[in-house]
Motif scaffolding. Structure first.
Motif, PDB file in Angstrom:
ATOM      1  N   ALA A  58       0.835  -1.201   0.000  1.00 52.86           N
ATOM      2  CA  ALA A  58       0.000   0.000   0.000  1.00 52.86           C
ATOM      3  C   ALA A  58       0.867   1.247   0.000  1.00 52.86           C
ATOM      4  O   ALA A  58       1.912   1.304   0.659  1.00 52.86           O
ATOM      5  CB  ALA A  58      -0.919  -0.007   1.210  1.00 52.86           C
ATOM      6  N   GLU A  59       0.431   2.241  -0.763  1.00 53.21           N
ATOM      7  CA  GLU A  59       1.116   3.524  -0.824  1.00 53.21           C
ATOM      8  C   GLU A  59       0.067   4.626  -0.758  1.00 53.21           C
ATOM      9  O   GLU A  59      -1.142   4.373  -0.850  1.00 53.21           O
ATOM     10  CB  GLU A  59       1.929   3.647  -2.117  1.00 53.21           C
ATOM     11  N   LEU A  60       0.533   5.863  -0.595  1.00 49.49           N
ATOM     12  CA  LEU A  60      -0.380   6.986  -0.592  1.00 49.49           C
ATOM     13  C   LEU A  60      -1.150   7.012  -1.915  1.00 49.49           C
ATOM     14  O   LEU A  60      -0.558   6.971  -2.996  1.00 49.49           O
ATOM     15  CB  LEU A  60       0.403   8.289  -0.414  1.00 49.49           C
ATOM     16  N   HIS A  61      -2.473   7.068  -1.836  1.00 46.69           N
ATOM     17  CA  HIS A  61      -3.376   7.064  -2.998  1.00 46.69           C
ATOM     18  C   HIS A  61      -3.298   5.767  -3.811  1.00 46.69           C
ATOM     19  O   HIS A  61      -3.710   5.734  -4.969  1.00 46.69           O
ATOM     20  CB  HIS A  61      -3.095   8.258  -3.918  1.00 46.69           C
ATOM     21  N   THR A  90     -17.025   9.912 -15.446  1.00 49.62           N
ATOM     22  CA  THR A  90     -16.114   8.999 -14.754  1.00 49.62           C
ATOM     23  C   THR A  90     -15.692   9.558 -13.388  1.00 49.62           C
ATOM     24  O   THR A  90     -15.761  10.760 -13.131  1.00 49.62           O
ATOM     25  CB  THR A  90     -14.837   8.740 -15.576  1.00 49.62           C
ATOM     26  N   SER A  91     -15.239   8.654 -12.550  1.00 51.70           N
ATOM     27  CA  SER A  91     -14.694   9.041 -11.253  1.00 51.70           C
ATOM     28  C   SER A  91     -13.892   7.877 -10.697  1.00 51.70           C
ATOM     29  O   SER A  91     -14.012   6.739 -11.162  1.00 51.70           O
ATOM     30  CB  SER A  91     -15.813   9.415 -10.265  1.00 51.70           C
ATOM     31  N   ILE A  92     -13.051   8.179  -9.722  1.00 50.81           N
ATOM     32  CA  ILE A  92     -12.346   7.143  -8.971  1.00 50.81           C
ATOM     33  C   ILE A  92     -12.689   7.347  -7.505  1.00 50.81           C
ATOM     34  O   ILE A  92     -12.512   8.448  -6.960  1.00 50.81           O
ATOM     35  CB  ILE A  92     -10.825   7.189  -9.204  1.00 50.81           C
ATOM     36  N   VAL A  93     -13.200   6.310  -6.877  1.00 58.54           N
ATOM     37  CA  VAL A  93     -13.691   6.396  -5.505  1.00 58.54           C
ATOM     38  C   VAL A  93     -12.639   5.835  -4.546  1.00 58.54           C
ATOM     39  O   VAL A  93     -12.274   4.655  -4.629  1.00 58.54           O
ATOM     40  CB  VAL A  93     -15.018   5.619  -5.349  1.00 58.54           C
ATOM     41  N   ASN A  94     -12.159   6.674  -3.657  1.00 56.66           N
ATOM     42  CA  ASN A  94     -11.210   6.276  -2.612  1.00 56.66           C
ATOM     43  C   ASN A  94      -9.979   5.538  -3.152  1.00 56.66           C
ATOM     44  O   ASN A  94      -9.425   4.653  -2.482  1.00 56.66           O
ATOM     45  CB  ASN A  94     -11.907   5.406  -1.564  1.00 56.66           C
ATOM     46  N   ASP A  95      -9.576   5.903  -4.353  1.00 56.13           N
ATOM     47  CA  ASP A  95      -8.402   5.285  -4.985  1.00 56.13           C
ATOM     48  C   ASP A  95      -8.515   3.770  -5.102  1.00 56.13           C
ATOM     49  O   ASP A  95      -7.512   3.081  -5.305  1.00 56.13           O
ATOM     50  CB  ASP A  95      -7.118   5.623  -4.196  1.00 56.13           C
ATOM     51  N   ALA A  96      -9.742   3.254  -5.015  1.00 53.32           N
ATOM     52  CA  ALA A  96      -9.943   1.799  -4.987  1.00 53.32           C
ATOM     53  C   ALA A  96     -10.814   1.287  -6.110  1.00 53.32           C
ATOM     54  O   ALA A  96     -10.670   0.136  -6.540  1.00 53.32           O
ATOM     55  CB  ALA A  96     -10.565   1.383  -3.640  1.00 53.32           C
ATOM     56  N   VAL A  97     -11.720   2.114  -6.602  1.00 54.13           N
ATOM     57  CA  VAL A  97     -12.717   1.684  -7.582  1.00 54.13           C
ATOM     58  C   VAL A  97     -12.918   2.802  -8.601  1.00 54.13           C
ATOM     59  O   VAL A  97     -13.049   3.978  -8.223  1.00 54.13           O
ATOM     60  CB  VAL A  97     -14.058   1.348  -6.895  1.00 54.13           C
ATOM     61  N   ALA A  98     -12.942   2.455  -9.867  1.00 52.76           N
ATOM     62  CA  ALA A  98     -13.251   3.425 -10.928  1.00 52.76           C
ATOM     63  C   ALA A  98     -14.695   3.231 -11.379  1.00 52.76           C
ATOM     64  O   ALA A  98     -15.235   2.123 -11.314  1.00 52.76           O
ATOM     65  CB  ALA A  98     -12.292   3.252 -12.108  1.00 52.76           C
ATOM     66  N   VAL A  99     -15.285   4.317 -11.841  1.00 49.02           N
ATOM     67  CA  VAL A  99     -16.686   4.288 -12.272  1.00 49.02           C
ATOM     68  C   VAL A  99     -16.814   4.953 -13.639  1.00 49.02           C
ATOM     69  O   VAL A  99     -16.235   6.015 -13.884  1.00 49.02           O
ATOM     70  CB  VAL A  99     -17.591   5.024 -11.259  1.00 49.02           C
ATOM     71  N   ALA A 100     -17.567   4.299 -14.528  1.00 46.41           N
ATOM     72  CA  ALA A 100     -17.977   4.904 -15.796  1.00 46.41           C
ATOM     73  C   ALA A 100     -19.500   4.889 -15.819  1.00 46.41           C
ATOM     74  O   ALA A 100     -20.107   3.814 -15.755  1.00 46.41           O
ATOM     75  CB  ALA A 100     -17.413   4.122 -16.978  1.00 46.41           C
ATOM     76  N   GLN A 101     -20.112   6.054 -15.888  1.00 47.19           N
ATOM     77  CA  GLN A 101     -21.564   6.167 -15.751  1.00 47.19           C
ATOM     78  C   GLN A 101     -22.199   6.754 -16.998  1.00 47.19           C
ATOM     79  O   GLN A 101     -21.651   7.641 -17.643  1.00 47.19           O
ATOM     80  CB  GLN A 101     -21.897   7.036 -14.530  1.00 47.19           C
ATOM     81  N   PRO A 129      -4.072   2.127  -2.290  1.00 45.09           N
ATOM     82  CA  PRO A 129      -4.247   1.212  -1.154  1.00 45.09           C
ATOM     83  C   PRO A 129      -3.877  -0.231  -1.449  1.00 45.09           C
ATOM     84  O   PRO A 129      -3.562  -0.982  -0.522  1.00 45.09           O
ATOM     85  CB  PRO A 129      -5.745   1.343  -0.828  1.00 45.09           C
ATOM     86  N   PHE A 130      -3.886  -0.628  -2.720  1.00 44.57           N
ATOM     87  CA  PHE A 130      -3.572  -2.013  -3.066  1.00 44.57           C
ATOM     88  C   PHE A 130      -2.316  -2.118  -3.933  1.00 44.57           C
ATOM     89  O   PHE A 130      -2.074  -3.134  -4.574  1.00 44.57           O
ATOM     90  CB  PHE A 130      -4.771  -2.659  -3.761  1.00 44.57           C
ATOM     91  N   GLY A 131      -1.526  -1.031  -3.944  1.00 46.98           N
ATOM     92  CA  GLY A 131      -0.280  -1.034  -4.695  1.00 46.98           C
ATOM     93  C   GLY A 131      -0.371  -0.214  -5.970  1.00 46.98           C
ATOM     94  O   GLY A 131      -1.448   0.204  -6.410  1.00 46.98           O
ATOM     95  N   LYS A 132       0.785   0.020  -6.590  1.00 49.26           N
ATOM     96  CA  LYS A 132       0.863   0.882  -7.767  1.00 49.26           C
ATOM     97  C   LYS A 132       0.111   0.311  -8.964  1.00 49.26           C
ATOM     98  O   LYS A 132      -0.592   1.033  -9.677  1.00 49.26           O
ATOM     99  CB  LYS A 132       2.334   1.079  -8.150  1.00 49.26           C
ATOM    100  N   GLY A 133       0.276  -0.987  -9.232  1.00 50.89           N
ATOM    101  CA  GLY A 133      -0.356  -1.577 -10.408  1.00 50.89           C
ATOM    102  C   GLY A 133      -1.861  -1.484 -10.391  1.00 50.89           C
ATOM    103  O   GLY A 133      -2.482  -1.003 -11.364  1.00 50.89           O
ATOM    104  N   PRO A 134      -2.528  -1.946  -9.301  1.00 51.18           N
ATOM    105  CA  PRO A 134      -3.983  -1.833  -9.248  1.00 51.18           C
ATOM    106  C   PRO A 134      -4.482  -0.394  -9.359  1.00 51.18           C
ATOM    107  O   PRO A 134      -5.537  -0.147  -9.952  1.00 51.18           O
ATOM    108  CB  PRO A 134      -4.315  -2.448  -7.886  1.00 51.18           C
ATOM    109  N   ARG A 135      -3.727   0.555  -8.793  1.00 55.28           N
ATOM    110  CA  ARG A 135      -4.158   1.958  -8.906  1.00 55.28           C
ATOM    111  C   ARG A 135      -3.960   2.476 -10.332  1.00 55.28           C
ATOM    112  O   ARG A 135      -4.807   3.200 -10.879  1.00 55.28           O
ATOM    113  CB  ARG A 135      -3.370   2.822  -7.913  1.00 55.28           C
TER     114      ARG A 135
END
Length: 441
Positions: free
Chosen positions: A35-38, A63-74, A40-46
């Motif tokens: 985990a790193e700043l922004h 689009t948006s990215i929620v809590n640096d964990a999930v991306a959204v396309a609406q 949470p699951f490492g550089k690759g997943p982010r």
């Protein structure tokens, strides 16, 4: 329910463009890291979330990215009452033995190869590109559609609570990360550690066991020294929810160890028990826990990790139990089956999930699948674990077709062009129905 016959030709016309964009996602090594700043699951997943958002922006979606964990396309009305399609862009480690670079989209004989091409980058990107084609074709959803890209499904789905902390759950949704037809139930999963004491003199006859052992797959290559003689075994890797498709190296190791002369009686007893309990006994019959039911079939057991530890041997197993069976029943049966003096400990539990297979939206997905493929669309259950357990009101739907099993988490992970195109066609029709789309004239 009527499927749109034009979608097949539309997909063909733009498929090369889709492959170009999919390749950008495949090349990101989105394996969980520190985990790193922004991140949470490492550089690759982010990083892969950023790539997906960039593509969705180019397609014209919000689009948006929620809590640096999930991306959204609406797409559609900007409301919190939405249809969610939830997939993941993180992948398991590539491992050894690939015929081509696992992080380059490779095509051989009309088949796509690459880590994540099936699990789950290919299918969820097919959903995104299919939504793009619908938009370009002139469709518009009366109900909001959100494609939700996760980044930690392979390591425990810790991304979903971070999403749900800020966003409401979908009214209904599916994850293209399992199999067809619609999957209305997922078995419970429980992982155990079995610690068996072995006297020091006996334990000193064997070395540390080395090899690739993890809960997501049947181990295929292990090494040990027994009485200073090297033993190497080669099995066949398969996903842990399909142990019958692999050859478990732990069992091969046990057989090889037993052939050594002057092996301490305690070790002989242990490896006899190991083979009697687990060798080609995938459904709990060697442990007296061979439960089954009509909805989900037989219990499934997978030994995935054997370790030499201080004071003895530790075996880790994963059990997937039928939807009408409880974890307590499984644990009670195991306690009777382990060797005297052994300690049984639960290290991971994922409760099963069940939905009403007569839900109109599940029936709608079943009808889409049947009409596009001409195959039986009767809803089913699974031994797998998907985001459907973590995201409320969500079921699994695709991408694998009946008879396809044990492809993910292995070397040379693949998906044919035919199947990926068929996935896109199914998902486009599903989105039209679920989001009540209208075609602008």
């Amino acid at each position: 329910m009527v499927v749109n016959q034009e979608f097949k030709a539309l997909i063909e016309a733009y498929y090369d463009e889709f492959l170009r964009d999919l390749a950008k996602v495949i090349e990101v090594q989105s394996v969980r890291g520190p985990a790193e700043l922004h991140a949470p699951f490492g550089k690759g997943p982010r990083q892969v979330l950023t790539v997906a958002v960039k593509l969705a922006d180019q397609y014209g979606f919000k689009t948006s990215i929620v809590n640096d964990a999930v991306a959204v396309a609406q797409w559609g009305p900007d409301t919190s009452d939405y249809i969610g399609i939830v997939g993941h862009l993180d992948v398991v480690a590539a491992g050894e033995g690939w015929q081509s670079d696992p992080f380059k989209l490779n095509i051989r004989e009309d088949t796509l190869y690459g880590r994540g091409v099936l699990d789950n980058k290919g299918p969820i990107m097919a959903v995104l590109f299919g939504m793009h084609l619908l938009k370009e074709r002139g469709f518009y959803p009366r109900k909001t559609l959100r494609i939700i890209f996760g980044s930690d499904e392979e390591s425990g789905s810790a991304d979903i609570p971070l999403y749900l902390k800020e966003q409401p759950a979908p009214e209904f949704g599916f994850t293209p990360d399992c199999k067809f037809p619609a999957v209305y139930g997922e078995r419970g999963i429980v992982n155990y550690e079995i610690d068996t004491p072995i006297k020091l003199a006996a334990l000193q006859q064997i070395s540390t066991i080395t090899g690739d052992q993890a809960k997501d797959h049947v181990p295929d290559q292990l090494t040990i020294e027994v009485q200073n003689q090297l033993i190497e075994v080669q099995g066949k890797r398969s996903p842990s929810n399909a142990p019958e498709l692999g050859v478990n190296a732990i069992m091969l190791l046990a057989k090889a160890i037993k052939k050594r002369a002057e092996l301490a009686p305690e070790l002989v007893t242990y490896f006899d028990w190991l083979l009697d309990s687990f060798d080609q006994r995938y459904f709990g019959e060697g442990l007296g826990i061979d439960f089954q039911d009509e909805d989900s079939g037989k219990l499934m057991v997978t030994p995935y990790l054997l370790q030499k530890v201080e004071g003895g041997l530790k075996l880790s197993i994963a059990i997937r139990y039928p939807v009408t069976v409880t974890e307590e029943q499984v644990t009670a049966g195991l306690k009777k089956a382990i060797l005297p003096g052994s300690e049984l400990r639960v290290v991971r539990r994922i409760p099963g999930t069940m939905h009403d297979k007569n839900d109109p939206r599940i029936k709608q997905l079943s009808a889409v699948y049947a009409m596009v493929t001409g195959q039986d669309g009767t809803p089913v259950t699974t031994t797998g674990a998907t985001y459907a357990r973590a995201v409320p009101n969500t079921i699994a739907f695709g991408p694998s077709f009946p008879g396809q099993k044990g492809i993910a988490h292995k070397q040379d992970e693949w998906m044919t062009n035919h199947d990926l195109k068929l996935n896109m066609e199914i998902y486009m029709n599903a989105m039209v129905g679920l989001a009540k789309m209208e075609e602008k004239k």
